[in-house]
Each structure stands twice: as structure tokens, then as C-alpha cells.
Design a protein around this motif. Sequence first.
Motif, mmCIF file in Angstrom:
data_model
loop_
_atom_site.group_PDB
_atom_site.id
_atom_site.type_symbol
_atom_site.label_atom_id
_atom_site.label_comp_id
_atom_site.label_asym_id
_atom_site.label_seq_id
_atom_site.Cartn_x
_atom_site.Cartn_y
_atom_site.Cartn_z
ATOM 1 N N THR A 94 41.076 42.665 44.438
ATOM 2 C CA THR A 94 41.026 41.192 43.640
ATOM 3 C C THR A 94 40.233 40.315 44.384
ATOM 4 O OG1 THR A 94 43.080 41.860 42.593
ATOM 5 C CG2 THR A 94 42.467 39.444 42.669
ATOM 6 N N ASP A 95 39.410 39.719 43.763
ATOM 7 C CA ASP A 95 38.667 38.571 44.644
ATOM 8 C C ASP A 95 39.803 37.316 44.590
ATOM 9 O OD1 ASP A 95 37.280 36.408 45.211
ATOM 10 O OD2 ASP A 95 35.264 37.365 44.459
ATOM 11 N N ILE A 96 40.414 37.029 45.911
ATOM 12 C CA ILE A 96 41.425 36.055 46.181
ATOM 13 C C ILE A 96 40.624 34.656 45.859
ATOM 14 C CG2 ILE A 96 42.940 34.978 47.529
ATOM 15 C CD1 ILE A 96 43.423 37.624 49.151
ATOM 16 N N HIS A 228 34.120 47.318 46.824
ATOM 17 C CA HIS A 228 33.630 47.344 48.276
ATOM 18 C C HIS A 228 33.224 46.130 48.809
ATOM 19 C CE1 HIS A 228 31.988 49.072 51.993
ATOM 20 N NE2 HIS A 228 30.874 48.338 51.835
ATOM 21 N N ALA A 229 32.315 45.492 48.036
ATOM 22 C CA ALA A 229 31.316 44.354 48.358
ATOM 23 C C ALA A 229 32.639 43.259 48.739
ATOM 24 C CB ALA A 229 30.463 43.861 47.279
ATOM 25 N N VAL A 230 33.580 43.028 47.595
ATOM 26 C CA VAL A 230 34.596 41.979 47.774
ATOM 27 C C VAL A 230 35.473 42.116 48.935
ATOM 28 C CG1 VAL A 230 36.458 40.840 46.576
ATOM 29 C CG2 VAL A 230 34.466 41.603 45.094
ATOM 30 N N ALA A 231 35.755 43.306 48.924
ATOM 31 C CA ALA A 231 36.680 43.891 49.896
ATOM 32 C C ALA A 231 35.843 43.476 51.497
ATOM 33 C CB ALA A 231 37.216 45.229 49.844
ATOM 34 N N ALA A 232 34.894 43.820 51.573
ATOM 35 C CA ALA A 232 34.088 43.462 52.921
ATOM 36 C C ALA A 232 34.016 42.017 52.952
ATOM 37 C CB ALA A 232 32.591 44.043 52.890
ATOM 38 N N ARG A 233 33.997 41.412 52.068
ATOM 39 C CA ARG A 233 33.754 39.718 52.389
ATOM 40 C C ARG A 233 35.213 39.251 52.607
ATOM 41 N NH1 ARG A 233 31.191 38.802 47.297
ATOM 42 N NH2 ARG A 233 33.067 38.144 46.386
#
Length: 315
Positions: A94-96, A228-233
Motif C-alpha cells: 500500500t502506498d502510505i 516493488h516500486a512503491v515498496a522501494a520508495r
Amino acid sequence: MCALQGGAEAAAFASGSAAASAVFRSLEPGAHVLAPTEMYHGLKRLLQDGLAPSGLELSFVAMDDLEAVRHALRPGATRLVWLETPSNPCLTITDIAHVSELAHAAGASVAVDATWTPPGVADPFAHGADLVMHATTKYLAGHSDVLGGVVIARDAGTRSWGRLRFLQANEGAVPSPFDCWLTRRGLATLPHRMRAHALGALAVARFLDAHAKVTRVYYPGLEHHPGHAVAARQMASFGGMLSFTVEGGRHAAAEVAARVRLFTRATSLGGVESLIEHRAAVEGAQSATPDDLLRLSVGLEHPDDLVDDLRRALA
Ligand SMILES: *Cc1c(COP(=O)(O)O)cnc(C)c1O
């Protein structure tokens, strides 16, 4: 916990479930709560069977779908958005920051169950969360020998935080001094354990991803993971939890869990020893978890030994 996580105040509880329950029950009767479709099943059951009957309004939504979140929010009525990222057991991200923006615009607070991402792995406050909850039972204590929970508030001046403090002080679901001592002992090694958990999990995930009998690997550290991209951020590492599905359905999954030797077949997570579990069986009849899914908590054993164990069991 304030020093580690940031925030104004922290309240300790006897378990992660007691900590989360206090957050939900600090809301006004009739408050609307938005929670993820996929979340720790014990808390989902608590919400549906324990708290909804006594007046909490509940909606479940796929939190990785921002359009769906926007539609599910009821401006003025939604008081709390509950997040869990990566989620249990399919590691949906989830994009917090984005969800917090939407929630705040609708007048709702955001609480993150950050049990899978202790301090040093993620910083939900930096992305807009108002409350962070941990089952200290897991990574924070880290040795599978204590139960505990904590809630940390960005702002300790709110009415709901005052009620949470009242519940904490008067209901008795507080940790014992010995449990606090064990948790503090665990905290001393937290950053070192988390680095090793994440290294091991990535090695295991890459092995499984390349295995012919494995149909899918759920680990946000893999480049093809949809989050993956959101998690990496929003994560400093991808953590120590992963799930995978195997060819051959429920029976084959149960066989793999029965044949590993280094992994212990048990529920819970976040300890020094690696665990494997058939999640659908643990969650029971209403579970939406795939029947052929196994969840791993990657411990601190040598990654080569864990990979060898899984290779033998899959063969
Ligand atoms: C284990 C867990 C909880 C509940 O914690 P307990 O201390 O077992 O009550 C809540 N959320 C997540 C994500 C968990 O893994």
C-alpha cells in the motif's frame, strides 16, 4: 519506542491484538473504519465478529487501488483508515503517502500495522500516518518468547488518543515487567537481525522464483512484484516475510511444509528461527488465501541452508 519510531507518545499492551483493539475501540460508537481486504486474519476477525456487532461501521477495500480507496472513504464519517503493508499473507504493498493524503482530505486518521516493518525498515510517520502499531511479539522482541504490542501516536493531544490511554490504563491488557525486559533485550539486536532477515528472504525468494514447481512468489524485493516500486520508495529493505504457491494444490503445499527440516512448521513470525505455514489451514473455512500457498518467516540461519532445505522438500 518513541525514540525508535518517532512520534509523541507510545502505549504498550500485552499483545499486538490488544494494541490494535484499543485503537479501534478508541473511536466514537458508529465510526466508520476502512480496512484492507487482505490483512492479518486475527484482526480482520476481531473487526468483523467482535467490533462490528457493537457498533463499528466497517468497509474493506483493496488498499493498492487508490481509486477504490477514494470511493470507499465517506467524508466526515470515516474516522480511521487501517493499513498493513506488506499485507498478510500475499504481501500486497500500500502506498502510505497517497492513502494518507486521501484519508486526511476526508477527515480520517491513518493507522499502520507495521509489525512486518519495524523501525529501520519503514517509517510510516514520514509518509503521513497518524498512528503506528506493532505486535512486538514479532520482530521487535525477535525471539518468539514474548507477547506484546505497542501503539505510537504522532500527536498525543487527540481525543481518540486520550481514550486509548484510558483503555490501556483501566482494562489491564498491559505487558508484564518481564515481557518488557525481554522485548528490550531483543531491541538491542534489531537492526542487525533485520538486515540478515532481508538478505535471507531475498536469497530464498530468488531461488523459489526460478524453481519449476513454484508457480508464484510473493516478495516485494523481486522486481516483478506489482508493489516493488512503491515498496522501494517507502521501505529501507524488503523485510523477512514471503509467500509462494506450488504446483499440485493444497496437498502438494502440505507435503512441502511436512518435508522441510530446518524450517519449523508453526504460525507467528519474526523470530531467529525460520518458520513455514500453510496459511489457509490456519485461517480456517472463510479464508481467501490460495490453497496452495505457503508463508515463510525467514530466520537467521545461513541462506544457503534454507535454500537447500526448500530444494530437498520441493524435490
Ligand atoms: C501477529 C500479528 C498481529 C497480532 O499480534 P499478537 O501479539 O500475536 O496479538 C497483528 N498484526 C500482524 C501483522 C501480525 O503479524
